[in-house]
Design a protein around this motif. Structure first.
Motif, PDB file in Angstrom:
ATOM      1  N   SER A 181      -4.902  -1.227  -2.566  1.00  0.00           N
ATOM      2  CA  SER A 181      -4.436  -0.748  -1.259  1.00  0.00           C
ATOM      3  C   SER A 181      -3.184  -1.452  -0.755  1.00  0.00           C
ATOM      4  O   SER A 181      -2.603  -1.030   0.235  1.00  0.00           O
ATOM      5  CB  SER A 181      -5.552  -0.866  -0.219  1.00  0.00           C
ATOM      6  N   LYS A 193      -3.365   4.143   7.022  1.00  0.00           N
ATOM      7  CA  LYS A 193      -4.287   5.259   6.837  1.00  0.00           C
ATOM      8  C   LYS A 193      -4.472   5.565   5.353  1.00  0.00           C
ATOM      9  O   LYS A 193      -5.570   5.879   4.911  1.00  0.00           O
ATOM     10  CB  LYS A 193      -3.748   6.504   7.566  1.00  0.00           C
ATOM     11  N   THR A 234      -8.147   4.287   2.767  1.00  0.00           N
ATOM     12  CA  THR A 234      -8.852   5.235   1.900  1.00  0.00           C
ATOM     13  C   THR A 234      -8.849   4.729   0.463  1.00  0.00           C
ATOM     14  O   THR A 234      -9.863   4.799  -0.238  1.00  0.00           O
ATOM     15  CB  THR A 234      -8.173   6.623   1.965  1.00  0.00           C
ATOM     16  N   GLY A 290     -15.385   6.382   5.282  1.00  0.00           N
ATOM     17  CA  GLY A 290     -13.957   6.649   5.093  1.00  0.00           C
ATOM     18  C   GLY A 290     -13.344   7.320   6.306  1.00  0.00           C
ATOM     19  O   GLY A 290     -12.283   6.911   6.798  1.00  0.00           O
ATOM     20  N   TYR A 292     -10.549   5.672   8.761  1.00  0.00           N
ATOM     21  CA  TYR A 292      -9.286   6.412   8.896  1.00  0.00           C
ATOM     22  C   TYR A 292      -8.990   6.674  10.370  1.00  0.00           C
ATOM     23  O   TYR A 292      -7.876   6.437  10.847  1.00  0.00           O
ATOM     24  CB  TYR A 292      -9.388   7.735   8.126  1.00  0.00           C
TER      25      TYR A 292
END
Lengths: 269, 262
Positions: free
Chosen positions: A144, A195, A199, A244, A248
Motif C-alpha cells: 500500500s 483511498k 484497499t 473495506g 474507504y
C-alpha cells in the motif's frame, strides 16, 4: 408511473419525495443479494459450490465468535501496515519529490519494486519474521505504500513554474517553496491516494494471513475451505467487504475534511 | 533621472553552448519611478527579460544592474505578476497576499509579532484595487479579474521598488482589462513604484507607459525606444485621440516588420 405525471396536486407523490440518489447504494446492494439468492434457488447449486446469501448470513451468526475475532485481527494487521505505509510513503514521497535528480534516480527502482507480486515476498518475510501478524503487517505495508509515494511525489513535482518564479524572485529557498507551496499542494493527492492504499492494504494482509498465519480472516477462510465449509468462506469475504467499505469511507471523509478546498466545485454548490 | 534598471549588452542562451539564443546584445535603461512597457513579436525573449531583471537567470555575457547592484542572485526588491494569477487555493485571498512577507528576509522575522500592521496594509491594498472586504474569500470564489487584482496586491505587499508584470491582463475581457489599466495607473501614480510591463497589447502599452521598448524577433534585442508624450493623469478617453492611434499604428508597423525579418 403514469399516475404520477397526471397528478397535479401540490403534495408531491411518494416516489418524488424519496431521495433516490441517497437510497441507491442500499437498493443496489439489496438487489445484488436478492439476485444471488434467486440464482442459487433457480440453479439449485449445492452450498459447497455457491451458498445462498441467506446461508452465508446464517454462517455469520453461527460462527460469530471466530469471525469477530479474526475480523478484528485482520483489521489490526491491515491498519498497522497501512499506518506504516502512510508515514513511510509520505516521507519517501517528499524525499523523491524534493529534487529532479532524486526523482529520476529512484523512480525506476520504485516501479521495479512495485512490479514484484507481493505474494512472492511473503515466504521471505516468513523466513525473516516467522509466521503470524508481522508478515501480514509488512505485506499490507509493502503493497500500500507505493500509491502514496507516487501521489505525494507527483503533487510536489507539478508546482506551477510561475508560482515558483514569484517566490524565488523574492529570495525563497527550496525549503520555503516546499513548505509554503509544495506540501500543501500535494495534500489532495496524498489524501486521495489513501483511498487506494487502504484497499490494497487489505489485499496484502489477507494474502499473507492465508499463506502464513494462524489468525485473521485469511487464515479462517483457508481453513474453512479445507473443511469444505464454503458458507464460512463467503462469510469471511463478506466481512472483508464490510471492513473495506468502512475504511474507504473513513479515508474519503478524512480527505473531505482535510482538503475541502480542492473539491471546490462541490462545496460552492 | 537615476536608473533603477540597467541592462547592458546582455546575451542569454538556454541549454548550453549550442542552445537557443534567447536575447542577444540586449540593452535598455529604465529610470526610477518610470513606467516602461516592452512589446514585440511572440518569442522575442520578453519572458527572458523578466527573469534576467529579477535575477532568476544570470546572463552569460553583459551585465544587469538593478538598484545600483549587479544582479547575481534573485533580487528581493521586485514584485512579479503573471498572466496566470497563481493564487494558492488553500489560502484565503488575504493570506495569499501576505505570502511574500513570509519569504522576504526583512519581513519574515517580524511578520508574527507585527501581524496586525501587515494585515492592515494588505487590507488597504485590497481597498485600492477595489476588493475591499474580499480578503476572507478563497481565490476560487473570486472572478478572473478579481483574482488578478489580488495578484497585483500580492506583488506589491512587500513594497517592492520594481514591479515586473508579464501580460497580467492577457486573459481578461476587454472591459475588465480597461478597469485594471486604471487600477495599475493609479497604483503607479500613488506609490511611485517603477514598473516594467511586458505585453502584446499595444494600446495597453501606449496607455500606461512612459517609455515603450520594441523588441526584435529571436534572438531579442531592443529595436526602438519610444517616449510616450501623453500627459498624466491619463483618462481612458485618450485612447480615442488621433495622436494615440497614430502611435499604436506606428508600433504595430514596427512589430510587423520585426516579424517579417524573423
Amino acid at each position: 408511473m403514469s399516475a404520477v405525471t397526471e397528478n397535479t396536486t401540490p403534495v408531491k407523490p411518494l416516489a418524488q419525495r424519496i431521495n433516490w440518489v441517497k437510497l441507491a447504494p442500499w437498493l443496489y446492494t439489496i438487489g445484488l443479494f436478492v439476485a444471488w439468492e434467486l440464482l442459487v434457488i433457480a440453479l439449485q447449486t449445492p452450498p459447497t459450490i455457491l451458498p445462498a446469501p441467506s446461508r452465508v448470513f446464517q454462517a455469520i451468526v453461527q460462527y460469530w465468535s471466530p469471525i469477530w475475532k479474526n475480523s478484528l485481527q485482520t483489521l489490526y494487521t491491515t491498519t498497522v501496515g497501512f499506518a506504516i505505509a502512510v508515514v513511510a510513503g509520505l516521507a519517501i514521497g517528499l524525499f523523491i519529490g524534493w529534487s529532479k535528480a532524486i526523482y529520476a534516480g529512484l523512480y525506476p527502482l520504485m516501479i521495479g519494486f512495485n512490479a514484484i507480486p507481493k505474494v512472492a515476498l511473503v515466504p521471505i518475510l516468513v523466513i525473516w519474521f516467522g509466521i503470524g501478524a508481522v508478515p501480514a503487517i509488512l505485506t499490507a505495508f509493502l503493497i500500500s505504500f507505493f500509491p502514496i509515494v507516487v501521489n505525494v511525489a507527483t503533487g510536489l513535482a507539478t508546482i506551477e513554474p510561475e508560482t515558483e518564479d514569484v517566490l524565488r524572485a523574492l529570495g525563497a529557498k527550496k525549503l520555503d517553496i516546499m513548505l509554503k507551496v509544495g506540501i500543501p499542494r500535494s495534500m489532495p493527492y496524498f489524501f486521495g491516494s489513501l483511498k487506494v492504499a487502504i484497499t490494497l492494504a487489505f489485499v496484502g494482509s489477507v494474502v499473507s494471513e492465508t499463506v502464513a498465519s494462524n489468525y485473521g480472516l485469511g487464515n479462517m477462510m483457508s481453513s474453512a475451505q479445507s473443511q469444505f465449509n464454503v458458507p464460512l468462506v463467503f462469510a469471511g469475504l463478506l466481512m472483508l467487504a464490510v471492513e473495506g467499505i468502512a475504511m474507504y469511507a473513513l479515508m474519503a471523509w478524512i480527505e473531505m475534511r482535510m482538503t475541502g478546498w480542492a473539491h471546490r466545485s462541490t462545496m460552492s454548490q | 533621472m537615476p536608473h533603477l534598471v540597467t541592462i547592458d549588452n546582455v546575451d542569454m542562451r538556454y541549454g548550453g553552448a549550442a542552445g537557443t539564443l534567447a536575447v542577444s546584445g540586449l540593452t535598455m535603461k529604465v529610470g526610477k519611478g518610470e513606467f516602461a512597457a516592452v512589446v514585440g513579436p511572440s518569442g522575442c525573449g520578453k519572458s527572458t527579460l523578466m527573469k534576467l531583471v529579477t535575477g532568476l537567470h544570470i546572463p552569460q555575457s553583459g551585465v544587469v544592474i538593478v538598484a545600483d547592484k549587479q544582479v547575481t542572485k534573485p533580487v528581493s526588491i521586485v514584485g512579479m505578476a503573471f498572466q496566470n494569477p497563481t493564487m494558492l487555493p488553500w489560502r484565503t485571498t488575504l493570506d495569499n497576499i501576505l505570502l511574500p512577507l513570509e519569504i522576504v528576509e526583512r519581513h519574515r522575522h517580524r511578520l508574527r509579532t507585527n501581524k496586525k500592521e501587515y494585515v492592515e496594509k494588505a487590507e488597504h491594498l485590497l481597498e485600492t484595487v477595489g476588493l475591499k472586504g474580499f480578503g476572507s474569500k478563497f481565490p476560487w470564489q473570486l472572478s478572473g479579474g478579481m483574482q488578478q487584482r489580488a495578484n497585483l496586491c500580492r506583488a506589491l505587499i512587500h513594497e517592492p521598488e520594481l514591479l515586473m508584470l508579464d501580460e497580467p491582463f492577457g486573459a481578461l475581457d476587454a472591459f475588465t482589462r480597461e478597469e485594471l489599466w486604471c487600477v495599475i495607473r493609479d497604483l503607479h501614480a500613488a506609490q511611485g513604484v517603477t514598473i516594467i510591463l511586458v505585453t502584446h497589447d499595444l494600446r495597453e502599452a501606449t496607455f500606461l507607459a512612459d517609455r515603450i521598448f520594441v523588441m526584435s524577433a529571436r534572438p531579442g534585442k531592443v529595436l526602438k525606444e519610444h517616449a510616450v508624450p501623453f500627459a498624466r493623469p491619463r483618462d481612458l478617453e485618450v485612447m480615442y485621440e488621433k495622436a494615440f492611434n497614430d502611435m499604436v499604428h506606428e508600433l504595430h508597423g514596427e512589430i510587423a516588420s520585426a516579424r517579417v525579418v524573423a
